[in-house]
Design an enzyme around this catalytic site. Structure first.
Site, PDB file in Angstrom:
ATOM      1  N   LEU A  28     -71.059  11.177 -30.172  1.00 34.59           N
ATOM      2  CA  LEU A  28     -72.250  11.434 -30.992  1.00 34.59           C
ATOM      3  C   LEU A  28     -72.493  12.922 -31.202  1.00 34.59           C
ATOM      4  O   LEU A  28     -73.132  13.320 -32.178  1.00 34.59           O
ATOM      5  CB  LEU A  28     -73.485  10.798 -30.345  1.00 34.59           C
ATOM      6  CG  LEU A  28     -73.562   9.275 -30.368  1.00 34.59           C
ATOM      7  CD1 LEU A  28     -74.829   8.808 -29.667  1.00 34.59           C
ATOM      8  CD2 LEU A  28     -73.527   8.738 -31.792  1.00 34.59           C
TER       9      LEU A  28
ATOM     10  N   ALA B 203     -78.165   3.313 -30.401  1.00 37.13           N
ATOM     11  CA  ALA B 203     -78.406   4.086 -29.179  1.00 37.13           C
ATOM     12  C   ALA B 203     -79.886   4.082 -28.837  1.00 37.13           C
ATOM     13  O   ALA B 203     -80.688   4.696 -29.517  1.00 37.13           O
ATOM     14  CB  ALA B 203     -77.907   5.515 -29.344  1.00 37.13           C
TER      15      ALA B 203
ATOM     16  N   LYS C  18     -88.070   8.845 -29.151  1.00 34.79           N
ATOM     17  CA  LYS C  18     -87.909   7.910 -30.258  1.00 34.79           C
ATOM     18  C   LYS C  18     -88.659   8.387 -31.502  1.00 34.79           C
ATOM     19  O   LYS C  18     -88.175   8.254 -32.626  1.00 34.79           O
ATOM     20  CB  LYS C  18     -88.401   6.518 -29.846  1.00 34.79           C
ATOM     21  CG  LYS C  18     -87.414   5.751 -29.024  1.00 34.79           C
ATOM     22  CD  LYS C  18     -86.026   6.003 -29.522  1.00 34.79           C
ATOM     23  CE  LYS C  18     -85.114   4.840 -29.472  1.00 34.79           C
ATOM     24  NZ  LYS C  18     -83.770   5.199 -29.953  1.00 34.79           N
TER      25      LYS C  18
ATOM     26  N   PRO D  25     -88.231  -2.370 -32.759  1.00 39.46           N
ATOM     27  CA  PRO D  25     -88.474  -3.550 -31.927  1.00 39.46           C
ATOM     28  C   PRO D  25     -89.412  -3.295 -30.768  1.00 39.46           C
ATOM     29  O   PRO D  25     -89.523  -2.170 -30.265  1.00 39.46           O
ATOM     30  CB  PRO D  25     -87.070  -3.902 -31.415  1.00 39.46           C
ATOM     31  CG  PRO D  25     -86.378  -2.575 -31.352  1.00 39.46           C
ATOM     32  CD  PRO D  25     -86.932  -1.750 -32.497  1.00 39.46           C
TER      33      PRO D  25
ATOM     34  N   VAL E 197     -87.282  -5.981 -25.551  1.00 37.05           N
ATOM     35  CA  VAL E 197     -86.229  -6.943 -25.867  1.00 37.05           C
ATOM     36  C   VAL E 197     -85.834  -7.713 -24.615  1.00 37.05           C
ATOM     37  O   VAL E 197     -85.491  -7.119 -23.590  1.00 37.05           O
ATOM     38  CB  VAL E 197     -84.994  -6.224 -26.451  1.00 37.05           C
ATOM     39  CG1 VAL E 197     -83.944  -7.255 -26.872  1.00 37.05           C
ATOM     40  CG2 VAL E 197     -85.404  -5.353 -27.634  1.00 37.05           C
TER      41      VAL E 197
END
Length: 307
Positions: free
Chosen positions: A76, A96, A175, A198, A201
């Site tokens: 990355l 990621a 984020k 989301p 999870v």
């Protein structure tokens, strides 16, 4: 931002015309299910996910993997390696995402996550990828002490960066910063990008392990907002990612969750699932669920299952 016009995916699968898609990120709950779901739908998949020999063996044992799964390497932090892998792919999924976005996130990882995602966006644009589906998080939306109590959280909402810094919420900070930077670069490059946000999870990681509510709660000092605990099943999340690639009209951000539970309901759930464990005192109070909406996701005809 450009609009992707492509032939009907169902017909393309029937005729064997589907080319490659690429899954990037770290080995985890979502990436493993996404690879499996893509293979099940007939896609040719390249995966740059770093795995152990055992995990790679597990992936290659999936139906269709020997014929249509390519495990490759890309760094990355190395734009060139990403551009090379993305060449010829019309879709890229960048997954990621730390499994625990609230606690135990190293602050030194923030810059790495931002720069890595920007490299993905840049490489997609220059490799003529038709659409990038980026996994962000609900945590990039909910952490805002200035929000009016009872106000609905939707795709227009962003977490407050100063508040995240003051509370040392490094995961939500990462984020939020990453997604904002990705949007700015995608618009500049005219890259068609869809972002999935989301909630927590849950579900099995293929055949080897299981995501646990207790794993998420360990070390978590408080809930994001009053009573906010939302979740969905990983199988649904994988299918949502694929729909975000396939459905031409998909655009912008999508909040994804199955339901929101109150702190009281959460305590009862923990007691039911883990009767041998004590309930953390910080969750032993009653609270009112914050208001979330996944109405935008429903406009794509996507429904999630009960966990």
């Amino acid at each position: 931002m450009g609009v992707w016009e492509y032939e009907d995916f169902a017909a393309a699968r029937e005729e064997g015309k589907l080319r490659h898609v690429c899954v990037t990120g770290s080995w985890g709950l979502l990436s493993s299910w996404l690879v499996r779901s893509l293979l099940a739908k007939g896609y040719n998949v390249r995966s740059t996910v770093h795995t152990t020999a055992e995990e790679a063996k597990e992936l290659m044992a999936l139906p269709g993997a020997k014929e249509r799964l390519e495990l490759t390497q890309a760094d990355l932090m190395d734009y060139g390696s990403l551009a090379e892998v993305f060449m010829g792919c019309y879709g890229v999924f960048h997954t990621a995402s730390p499994s625990d976005l609230v606690s135990n996130y190293p602050p030194e990882m923030i810059d790495w996550e931002v720069r890595g995602t920007l490299n993905v966006v840049e490489a997609c644009a220059n490799a003529a990828v038709k659409r990038l589906v980026l996994t962000s998080s609900l945590s990039a939306m909910v952490w805002d002490h200035q929000r009016t109590p009872g106000a609905c959280i939707d795709e227009k909402c962003w977490s407050n960066l100063d508040f995240c810094r003051s509370k040392k919420l490094w995961g939500p900070l990462a984020k939020t910063m990453t997604e904002k930077a990705a949007w700015a670069l995608a618009r500049d490059k005219e890259l068609d990008m869809v972002v999935i946000n989301p909630a927590i999870v849950l579900g099995p990681k293929l055949l080897t392990s299981r995501a646990s509510i207790m794993n998420y709660l360990q070390g978590m000092k408080e809930l994001p907002q009053s009573g906010l605990f939302a979740y969905l099943h990983v199988e649904d999340l994988a299918q949502i990612h694929i729909s975000a690639l396939e459905i031409t009209k998909a655009s912008g951000r999508y909040i994804c969750y199955e339901r929101v539970v109150s702190e009281f309901e959460l305590v009862e759930l923990i007691r039911k699932l883990y009767p041998e464990r004590s309930v953390p005192s910080r969750f032993s109070k009653s609270g009112s669920p914050h208001v979330l909406t996944n109405q935008k996701l429903q406009t794509l005809g996507i429904k999630v299952q009960q966990v």
